[in-house]
Design a protein around this motif. Sequence first.
Motif, mmCIF file in Angstrom:
data_model
loop_
_atom_site.group_PDB
_atom_site.id
_atom_site.type_symbol
_atom_site.label_atom_id
_atom_site.label_comp_id
_atom_site.label_asym_id
_atom_site.label_seq_id
_atom_site.Cartn_x
_atom_site.Cartn_y
_atom_site.Cartn_z
ATOM 1 N N TYR A 1 16.603 19.403 -12.080
ATOM 2 C CA TYR A 1 16.331 20.184 -13.506
ATOM 3 C C TYR A 1 16.941 20.137 -14.045
ATOM 4 N N HIS B 1 9.411 20.773 -16.341
ATOM 5 C CA HIS B 1 10.230 19.854 -14.903
ATOM 6 C C HIS B 1 9.272 19.361 -14.041
ATOM 7 N N GLU B 2 8.466 20.749 -13.576
ATOM 8 C CA GLU B 2 7.576 20.476 -12.159
ATOM 9 C C GLU B 2 6.128 19.962 -12.778
ATOM 10 N N LYS C 1 10.199 12.714 -8.982
ATOM 11 C CA LYS C 1 11.459 12.666 -8.281
ATOM 12 C C LYS C 1 13.085 12.575 -8.314
ATOM 13 N N ARG D 1 11.266 24.974 -15.812
ATOM 14 C CA ARG D 1 11.192 24.842 -15.230
ATOM 15 C C ARG D 1 8.939 24.305 -15.101
ATOM 16 N N GLU D 2 8.333 24.812 -15.992
ATOM 17 C CA GLU D 2 6.832 25.021 -15.666
ATOM 18 C C GLU D 2 6.782 23.187 -16.317
ATOM 19 N N THR E 1 16.064 18.162 -16.584
ATOM 20 C CA THR E 1 15.284 19.034 -17.929
ATOM 21 C C THR E 1 15.699 19.346 -18.905
ATOM 22 N N ASN F 1 7.342 16.228 -12.021
ATOM 23 C CA ASN F 1 7.277 15.513 -11.365
ATOM 24 C C ASN F 1 8.000 14.745 -11.016
#
Length: 123
Positions: free
Chosen positions: A41, A31-32, A37, A28-29, A44, A35
């Motif tokens: 998720y 993937h964020e 678009k 998650r970290e 990734t 950034n």
Amino acid sequence: MINNNIKPTEGEMEILQVLWQNGRATVREVHEALNKKDSGYTTTLKLMQIMHEKGLVERDTNQKTHIYKALVNQDKTEKHLVNKMINNVFNGSAARLVMQALGNHKASADEIEEIKKYLDSLK
């Protein structure tokens, strides 16, 4: 040291950059941080699972959320990839690589000064 048979893809290099910067991170970290678009998720996650299978990252499964860490050294990986690029794209000419890079990307005054100092140290 990076295995010569392991060639990180562009997407894998983006993930490695995040891991090198953060040390350790969850999917998650990462993937964020990317950034993206146009990418979900699960994309990734799948890419990081493939990277684990290839030996590019390690996965700590001791917690509910898996934590990933780069297994390949940033400096060695960059050197390996730059050497391959110099040999494969620029016919062995580091000067052509540098001129192309500086011609395509505007370097800041600080970067130009750093490059000058480095070149002076080679004399």
